[in-house]
Design a protein around this motif. Sequence first.
Motif, PDB file in Angstrom:
ATOM      1  N   PHE A 386     -13.763   1.284   6.041  1.00 50.91           N
ATOM      2  CA  PHE A 386     -12.380   1.133   6.497  1.00 50.91           C
ATOM      3  C   PHE A 386     -12.181  -0.199   7.211  1.00 50.91           C
ATOM      4  O   PHE A 386     -11.196  -0.916   6.971  1.00 50.91           O
ATOM      5  CB  PHE A 386     -12.003   2.289   7.423  1.00 50.91           C
ATOM      6  N   VAL A 387     -13.120  -0.568   8.087  1.00 53.15           N
ATOM      7  CA  VAL A 387     -13.006  -1.832   8.813  1.00 53.15           C
ATOM      8  C   VAL A 387     -13.124  -3.010   7.852  1.00 53.15           C
ATOM      9  O   VAL A 387     -12.316  -3.953   7.892  1.00 53.15           O
ATOM     10  CB  VAL A 387     -14.084  -1.919   9.915  1.00 53.15           C
ATOM     11  N   ALA A 388     -14.120  -2.976   6.969  1.00 50.22           N
ATOM     12  CA  ALA A 388     -14.350  -4.105   6.062  1.00 50.22           C
ATOM     13  C   ALA A 388     -13.159  -4.360   5.153  1.00 50.22           C
ATOM     14  O   ALA A 388     -12.778  -5.518   4.916  1.00 50.22           O
ATOM     15  CB  ALA A 388     -15.604  -3.856   5.227  1.00 50.22           C
ATOM     16  N   GLU A 389     -12.537  -3.286   4.634  1.00 49.17           N
ATOM     17  CA  GLU A 389     -11.464  -3.480   3.670  1.00 49.17           C
ATOM     18  C   GLU A 389     -10.123  -3.820   4.316  1.00 49.17           C
ATOM     19  O   GLU A 389      -9.134  -4.018   3.618  1.00 49.17           O
ATOM     20  CB  GLU A 389     -11.329  -2.249   2.770  1.00 49.17           C
ATOM     21  N   GLN A 390     -10.085  -3.936   5.631  1.00 51.16           N
ATOM     22  CA  GLN A 390      -8.878  -4.445   6.282  1.00 51.16           C
ATOM     23  C   GLN A 390      -8.737  -5.949   6.069  1.00 51.16           C
ATOM     24  O   GLN A 390      -7.642  -6.504   6.175  1.00 51.16           O
ATOM     25  CB  GLN A 390      -8.896  -4.139   7.787  1.00 51.16           C
ATOM     26  N   PHE A 391      -9.856  -6.637   5.788  1.00 48.18           N
ATOM     27  CA  PHE A 391      -9.871  -8.093   5.724  1.00 48.18           C
ATOM     28  C   PHE A 391     -10.023  -8.590   4.298  1.00 48.18           C
ATOM     29  O   PHE A 391     -10.609  -7.920   3.448  1.00 48.18           O
ATOM     30  CB  PHE A 391     -11.013  -8.643   6.590  1.00 48.18           C
ATOM     31  N   SER A 392      -9.516  -9.803   4.055  1.00 45.46           N
ATOM     32  CA  SER A 392      -9.682 -10.422   2.747  1.00 45.46           C
ATOM     33  C   SER A 392     -11.173 -10.671   2.505  1.00 45.46           C
ATOM     34  O   SER A 392     -11.933 -10.901   3.446  1.00 45.46           O
ATOM     35  CB  SER A 392      -8.900 -11.738   2.676  1.00 45.46           C
ATOM     36  N   ALA A 440      -8.330   8.741  21.592  1.00 41.86           N
ATOM     37  CA  ALA A 440      -7.969   9.287  20.286  1.00 41.86           C
ATOM     38  C   ALA A 440      -6.580   8.810  19.866  1.00 41.86           C
ATOM     39  O   ALA A 440      -6.338   8.501  18.690  1.00 41.86           O
ATOM     40  CB  ALA A 440      -8.022  10.815  20.321  1.00 41.86           C
ATOM     41  N   VAL A 441      -5.671   8.733  20.817  1.00 43.21           N
ATOM     42  CA  VAL A 441      -4.318   8.239  20.525  1.00 43.21           C
ATOM     43  C   VAL A 441      -4.368   6.776  20.078  1.00 43.21           C
ATOM     44  O   VAL A 441      -3.682   6.373  19.127  1.00 43.21           O
ATOM     45  CB  VAL A 441      -3.412   8.405  21.761  1.00 43.21           C
ATOM     46  N   LEU A 442      -5.187   5.973  20.744  1.00 39.54           N
ATOM     47  CA  LEU A 442      -5.330   4.567  20.358  1.00 39.54           C
ATOM     48  C   LEU A 442      -5.870   4.444  18.937  1.00 39.54           C
ATOM     49  O   LEU A 442      -5.409   3.601  18.151  1.00 39.54           O
ATOM     50  CB  LEU A 442      -6.275   3.847  21.330  1.00 39.54           C
ATOM     51  N   THR A 443      -6.837   5.273  18.606  1.00 42.30           N
ATOM     52  CA  THR A 443      -7.415   5.213  17.261  1.00 42.30           C
ATOM     53  C   THR A 443      -6.414   5.648  16.198  1.00 42.30           C
ATOM     54  O   THR A 443      -6.343   5.055  15.113  1.00 42.30           O
ATOM     55  CB  THR A 443      -8.687   6.075  17.197  1.00 42.30           C
ATOM     56  N   VAL A 444      -5.616   6.662  16.486  1.00 45.78           N
ATOM     57  CA  VAL A 444      -4.561   7.060  15.553  1.00 45.78           C
ATOM     58  C   VAL A 444      -3.607   5.895  15.318  1.00 45.78           C
ATOM     59  O   VAL A 444      -3.189   5.621  14.180  1.00 45.78           O
ATOM     60  CB  VAL A 444      -3.808   8.294  16.089  1.00 45.78           C
ATOM     61  N   GLY A 445      -3.271   5.172  16.376  1.00 46.92           N
ATOM     62  CA  GLY A 445      -2.414   3.999  16.226  1.00 46.92           C
ATOM     63  C   GLY A 445      -3.048   2.939  15.346  1.00 46.92           C
ATOM     64  O   GLY A 445      -2.375   2.318  14.520  1.00 46.92           O
ATOM     65  N   GLY A 446      -4.363   2.741  15.492  1.00 45.87           N
ATOM     66  CA  GLY A 446      -5.059   1.780  14.655  1.00 45.87           C
ATOM     67  C   GLY A 446      -5.044   2.160  13.189  1.00 45.87           C
ATOM     68  O   GLY A 446      -4.873   1.304  12.310  1.00 45.87           O
ATOM     69  N   VAL A 447      -5.208   3.447  12.912  1.00 47.34           N
ATOM     70  CA  VAL A 447      -5.191   3.917  11.526  1.00 47.34           C
ATOM     71  C   VAL A 447      -3.811   3.699  10.910  1.00 47.34           C
ATOM     72  O   VAL A 447      -3.686   3.304   9.741  1.00 47.34           O
ATOM     73  CB  VAL A 447      -5.594   5.397  11.453  1.00 47.34           C
ATOM     74  N   LEU A 448      -2.768   3.937  11.698  1.00 47.92           N
ATOM     75  CA  LEU A 448      -1.408   3.726  11.194  1.00 47.92           C
ATOM     76  C   LEU A 448      -1.140   2.249  10.916  1.00 47.92           C
ATOM     77  O   LEU A 448      -0.391   1.902   9.990  1.00 47.92           O
ATOM     78  CB  LEU A 448      -0.390   4.266  12.200  1.00 47.92           C
ATOM     79  N   LEU A 449      -1.725   1.361  11.702  1.00 44.75           N
ATOM     80  CA  LEU A 449      -1.550  -0.071  11.476  1.00 44.75           C
ATOM     81  C   LEU A 449      -2.349  -0.569  10.275  1.00 44.75           C
ATOM     82  O   LEU A 449      -2.004  -1.587   9.680  1.00 44.75           O
ATOM     83  CB  LEU A 449      -2.018  -0.856  12.718  1.00 44.75           C
ATOM     84  N   GLY A 450      -3.412   0.147   9.920  1.00 46.79           N
ATOM     85  CA  GLY A 450      -4.311  -0.307   8.873  1.00 46.79           C
ATOM     86  C   GLY A 450      -3.747  -0.110   7.483  1.00 46.79           C
ATOM     87  O   GLY A 450      -2.613   0.322   7.286  1.00 46.79           O
ATOM     88  N   ARG A 451      -4.571  -0.429   6.499  1.00 49.77           N
ATOM     89  CA  ARG A 451      -4.156  -0.308   5.107  1.00 49.77           C
ATOM     90  C   ARG A 451      -5.197   0.470   4.321  1.00 49.77           C
ATOM     91  O   ARG A 451      -6.348   0.598   4.728  1.00 49.77           O
ATOM     92  CB  ARG A 451      -3.969  -1.693   4.478  1.00 49.77           C
ATOM     93  N   ASP A 452      -4.794   0.960   3.169  1.00 50.13           N
ATOM     94  CA  ASP A 452      -5.723   1.604   2.247  1.00 50.13           C
ATOM     95  C   ASP A 452      -6.543   0.538   1.529  1.00 50.13           C
ATOM     96  O   ASP A 452      -6.200  -0.645   1.526  1.00 50.13           O
ATOM     97  CB  ASP A 452      -4.963   2.436   1.211  1.00 50.13           C
ATOM     98  N   ALA A 453      -7.617   0.978   0.890  1.00 52.26           N
ATOM     99  CA  ALA A 453      -8.442   0.050   0.114  1.00 52.26           C
ATOM    100  C   ALA A 453      -7.641  -0.521  -1.047  1.00 52.26           C
ATOM    101  O   ALA A 453      -6.880   0.188  -1.703  1.00 52.26           O
ATOM    102  CB  ALA A 453      -9.676   0.774  -0.406  1.00 52.26           C
ATOM    103  N   ASP A 454      -7.803  -1.814  -1.286  1.00 55.11           N
ATOM    104  CA  ASP A 454      -7.174  -2.473  -2.429  1.00 55.11           C
ATOM    105  C   ASP A 454      -8.288  -2.798  -3.417  1.00 55.11           C
ATOM    106  O   ASP A 454      -8.877  -3.883  -3.389  1.00 55.11           O
ATOM    107  CB  ASP A 454      -6.463  -3.741  -1.966  1.00 55.11           C
TER     108      ASP A 454
END
Length: 482
Positions: A386-392, A440-454
């Motif tokens: 999840f972390v790796a695929e956030q970046f180009s 846990a609330v902070l992490t939920v916010g991070g997931v919402l800001l993130g993207r799915d794998a491309d």
Amino acid sequence: MDHNSPKQSAAEEPAPSHGPGEPGATSAGRPDAPRPQDRRTLLKAFTASLTGTSLEWYDFAVYSAASALVFGKLFFPSGDPLTGTLLAFSTYAVGYVSRPLGGFVFGRLGDVIGRKRVLVATLVLVGAATFLIGCLPTHAVAGPVAPALLVLLRFAQGVGVGGEWGGAVLLTSEFGSSRQRGFWASAAQVGPPAGNLMANGALAALGAMLTEEQFLSFGWRIAFLLSGVLVAFGLWVRTHLEETPVFKAVEETGERPEAPIREVFATQRRPLVAAILCRVAPDVLYAMFTVFVLTYVTEQLGMPQGEALTAVLIGSGLQIFLIPLAGALSDRWNRRRLYMTAAVAAGVWPFVFFPLAETRSWGLIVLGVIGALVIHSMLYGPQAAFVAEQFSPRLRYTGSSLAYTLAGLIGGAVAPLIFTALLGSFGTWLPLAGYIVVTAVLTVGGVLLGRDADHAEDEEYTRHLGDAPRPREAAEHGVKTL
């Protein structure tokens, strides 16, 4: 989102045709599955990532456990045991504070000299620091020099671990298919529970064989000195591994970024924030149920330290299997949705665990720790992918390393200190549970800001690795909905 990679129509570049079961074929007919010869290399990379990271985390975890059990008495003597433990956990935090330096230095080096060389260097650094900790004089012998040297070596440990994670993740994910990244990248994630299992197992065995006086006198040192043997094995594994094909291709095409750190902060701000926040709850949950739980059970509940260690050992043993399982599950089920579900469970579980622990029943405490580490596995298994695929692709080493190390500053670094301070101030578990809810609330916010794998992005990048250099990506990633 503009990925700045060459686009070609089907007429210009027909997709290779593969029959079912042929090398390179997938269920969708995409040429992104490893060929048989590549799979052997991929398995070697998985082994190198798993063993090396496990050994580094053995070094890191043996310090963490010793902070809870012995360092407060030997290096930070005080009339109040809780104060001594608080000071010991301060040096524990140093290992997290120093991680960004490792992420900055080794992350950049990983894009310049290669993943393999950096991972060998980080293993040597952490192993040497851990071995030397086992040789340190205590406060009774050297006075304030002893804790100062302990802090210095802990700092070196943190620098090494900070440079390890990003490379260990890419070591396997750059050899394999982006559509199986959750499973293959989880090799680096198995390292912490495996290292924690070995560290706590060594301390538990020494504690069982020795009296408390012998353990405090010399027994704890043995666990640190064992690092020398373990690192030698890890070096043998890593030096026999090839460099990743992605790094080789980046070298050939001249696409290495000149200032990757600046580029990440300039063009990848949203992915960076998302990746940082998504790591907070897992770090804090892990600190609670593998580190601070030892202090809580022994000092607050008055139970033997061996029972607390055994509970952590059982949970860590299960995580070795649960983490890759969760990574594989995230390849089949939406990774963000799985992460979101586990983050919510992380906020709820403390309200189950602490009432169980208050019964002082060893069986219920084991159940509570296992439940927490199952939830942590559901977060930690998919986390690397999840972390790796956030970046180009061309900025992934730097971006992943920065996210990993910066998240440690607001997550794992301060968690034991906050837990200790809250327990000392309020004398009850409710503030501890409330703190975990906030993370846990902070992490939920991070997931919402993130993207799915491309996957198309990765497949196109891989397909054109041998082409002429492409312009540097300059746009931030878009965000896909759940």
